[in-house]
Design an enzyme around this catalytic site. Structure first.
Site, mmCIF file in Angstrom:
data_model
loop_
_atom_site.group_PDB
_atom_site.id
_atom_site.type_symbol
_atom_site.label_atom_id
_atom_site.label_comp_id
_atom_site.label_asym_id
_atom_site.label_seq_id
_atom_site.Cartn_x
_atom_site.Cartn_y
_atom_site.Cartn_z
ATOM 1 N N ARG A 137 0.950 -1.244 0.008
ATOM 2 C CA ARG A 137 0.086 -0.121 -0.084
ATOM 3 C C ARG A 137 0.754 1.074 0.044
ATOM 4 O O ARG A 137 0.471 2.268 -0.547
ATOM 5 C CB ARG A 137 -0.837 0.092 1.065
ATOM 6 C CG ARG A 137 -2.237 -0.881 0.991
ATOM 7 C CD ARG A 137 -3.250 -0.532 2.086
ATOM 8 N NE ARG A 137 -3.042 -1.660 3.310
ATOM 9 C CZ ARG A 137 -3.534 -1.561 4.442
ATOM 10 N NH1 ARG A 137 -4.410 -0.633 4.826
ATOM 11 N NH2 ARG A 137 -3.632 -2.551 5.195
ATOM 12 N N TYR A 176 0.595 4.495 -2.441
ATOM 13 C CA TYR A 176 0.456 5.826 -1.829
ATOM 14 C C TYR A 176 1.545 6.824 -2.348
ATOM 15 O O TYR A 176 1.114 8.220 -2.721
ATOM 16 C CB TYR A 176 0.330 5.793 -0.539
ATOM 17 C CG TYR A 176 -0.790 4.959 0.236
ATOM 18 C CD1 TYR A 176 -1.850 4.677 -0.507
ATOM 19 C CD2 TYR A 176 -0.667 4.658 1.462
ATOM 20 C CE1 TYR A 176 -3.034 3.937 0.054
ATOM 21 C CE2 TYR A 176 -1.703 3.687 1.908
ATOM 22 C CZ TYR A 176 -2.533 3.395 1.395
ATOM 23 O OH TYR A 176 -3.634 2.830 1.827
ATOM 24 N N TYR A 208 -12.998 9.285 -0.500
ATOM 25 C CA TYR A 208 -14.502 9.363 0.291
ATOM 26 C C TYR A 208 -14.122 9.435 1.763
ATOM 27 O O TYR A 208 -13.228 9.504 2.320
ATOM 28 C CB TYR A 208 -15.002 7.839 -0.056
ATOM 29 C CG TYR A 208 -14.352 6.933 0.998
ATOM 30 C CD1 TYR A 208 -13.132 5.833 0.397
ATOM 31 C CD2 TYR A 208 -14.693 6.094 2.038
ATOM 32 C CE1 TYR A 208 -12.631 4.813 0.821
ATOM 33 C CE2 TYR A 208 -14.223 5.090 2.760
ATOM 34 C CZ TYR A 208 -13.143 4.540 2.205
ATOM 35 O OH TYR A 208 -12.653 3.843 3.049
HETATM 36 C C1 LIG Z 1 -8.775 4.005 4.391
HETATM 37 S S1 LIG Z 1 -9.885 4.179 5.942
HETATM 38 C C2 LIG Z 1 -10.687 5.500 5.197
HETATM 39 C C3 LIG Z 1 -11.455 6.373 5.879
HETATM 40 C C4 LIG Z 1 -12.299 7.502 5.533
HETATM 41 N N1 LIG Z 1 -11.328 8.528 4.822
HETATM 42 C C5 LIG Z 1 -13.430 8.291 6.253
HETATM 43 O O1 LIG Z 1 -13.038 9.558 6.560
HETATM 44 O O2 LIG Z 1 -14.211 7.608 6.895
HETATM 45 C C6 LIG Z 1 -11.019 2.745 5.800
HETATM 46 C C7 LIG Z 1 -11.758 2.559 6.957
HETATM 47 O O3 LIG Z 1 -12.673 3.425 7.040
HETATM 48 C C8 LIG Z 1 -13.880 2.769 7.756
HETATM 49 N N2 LIG Z 1 -14.860 2.915 7.000
HETATM 50 C C9 LIG Z 1 -15.017 3.148 5.641
HETATM 51 N N3 LIG Z 1 -16.109 3.043 5.109
HETATM 52 C C10 LIG Z 1 -17.036 2.758 6.093
HETATM 53 C C11 LIG Z 1 -18.523 2.612 6.265
HETATM 54 N N4 LIG Z 1 -19.174 2.706 5.260
HETATM 55 N N5 LIG Z 1 -18.894 2.288 7.452
HETATM 56 C C12 LIG Z 1 -17.924 2.127 8.745
HETATM 57 N N6 LIG Z 1 -16.356 2.480 8.511
HETATM 58 C C13 LIG Z 1 -16.026 2.710 7.129
HETATM 59 C C14 LIG Z 1 -13.429 1.305 8.020
HETATM 60 O O4 LIG Z 1 -12.782 1.303 9.245
HETATM 61 C C15 LIG Z 1 -12.427 1.088 6.832
HETATM 62 O O5 LIG Z 1 -11.629 0.118 7.201
#
Ligand SMILES: C[S@@+](CC[C@H](N)C(=O)[O-])C[C@H]1O[C@@H](n2cnc3c(N)ncnc32)[C@H](O)[C@@H]1O
Length: 297
Positions: free
Chosen positions: A86, A90, A112
């Site tokens: 990863r 990045y 997102y």
């Molecule tokens: C790389 S991070 C990205 C976080 C994103 N930038 C944010 O602000 O929510 C990925 C993590 O975000 C969380 N995540 C992403 N989508 C989600 C969702 N729909 N519901 C709950 N947690 C989520 C999970 O813990 C996942 O492993």
């Protein structure tokens, strides 16, 4: 002045030198979790006005929506192909964004959720752009944690809340207080440096083992996934620490662990702050349900 006219900030954002180039410009924005519904007006304006839009989002609906806002929109997903770590991905994404800024373009990078939460290339790209004399801004978005607080009805300020990336939490033995709420991100990719998203029972056991040092096995745990489409409900699985199972966890799972019982108030500190002892005592003796019923939360 309309939002569209505000795309290049009139005042240099914090950290930009007075000599910043008036040409290349980088805006890093978040589009929230729920398709199209959680994007701020300023983020949308940046997407629409950019010369080039690059994005990393989790669903085809958002991709389509970005294309309708700006036909230059290009996915950064190919950077995940053919790279085994990863980190390499990045670093390459950061270089790619910067290459376009150096060409004098208004670049908008879309992520997102919140673009600054667990998104390595976003902070790095902003810092690099600024260090090279370009203007760069990051605009906040609605994160998965914001959705969690809303969907689970939790006020993180009430008893305190600590938030960690799950692998980092384990490897660095992060200090936490189980009397605060605990949020663990990226549980579905525990220990994963590449792109495998299936969590093994062995890896989950390492996390559970660590948590059992602080909580009893029957302590409640919430497996949470915020809804990604306006017509959908969030996924909320209420279980216990001992009941956690890999079948409940996906790549977008966030784990919420409620606090252990309330700590004893320090009446001396309260007195020094001018808070009457009776008020504190009464509050301490009240159950969570009573506090909620009286609207004191
Ligand atoms: C790389 S991070 C990205 C976080 C994103 N930038 C944010 O602000 O929510 C990925 C993590 O975000 C969380 N995540 C992403 N989508 C989600 C969702 N729909 N519901 C709950 N947690 C989520 C999970 O813990 C996942 O492993």
């Amino acid at each position: 002045m309309t939002l569209m006219e505000q795309t290049r900030p009139a005042i240099s954002p914090e950290g930009v030198s007075a000599a910043a180039s008036s040409q290349g410009f980088l805006a890093v924005v978040g589009v929230g979790i729920k398709l199209a519904a959680q994007t701020s007006l300023e983020a949308k304006a940046q997407i629409e006005a950019a010369d080039r839009v690059f994005y990393l989002v989790t669903d085809p609906g958002t991709e389509y929506w970005l294309q309708t806002l700006n036909p230059t929109s290009e996915s950064l997903q190919p950077f995940y192909d053919g790279r085994d770590s990863r980190l390499t991905t990045y670093l390459d994404i950061t270089d790619y964004l910067l290459d376009h800024v150096r060409q004098g373009l208004h670049v908008c990078a879309v992520f997102y959720g919140h673009p600054g939460i667990f998104v390595f290339p976003s902070h790095r790209a902003v810092a690099r752009a600024r260090s090279e004399g370009f203007q760069a801004v990051m605009l906040p978005g609605i994160s998965a944690e914001d959705c969690l607080f809303a969907d689970l009805g939790i006020d993180p300020a009430r008893k305190g809340c600590q938030t960690f990336e799950a692998t980092d939490f384990l490897i660095f033995h992060r200090t936490f207080d189980p009397r605060n709420a605990l949020v663990l991100w990226q549980v579905g990719v525990l220990g994963e440096v590449g792109y495998k998203i299936s969590l093994s029972p062995q890896k989950l056991a390492v996390l559970v083992e660590r948590l059992l040092e602080a909580y009893p096995p029957d302590h409640p745990v919430v497996v949470y996934e915020a809804a990604r489409y306006p017509v959908c409900d969030p996924l909320i699985i209420r279980t216990t620490l001992a009941g956690l199972d890999v079948s409940m966890i996906s790549s977008i799972t966030t784990l919420y662990i409620p606090p252990l019982s309330q700590r004893k108030p320090d009446l001396e500190v309260a007195a020094r702050l001018g808070i009457p002892a009776d008020f504190i005592k009464r509050r301490f003796e009240m159950s969570d349900e009573e506090i909620e019923r009286l609207g004191l939360d």
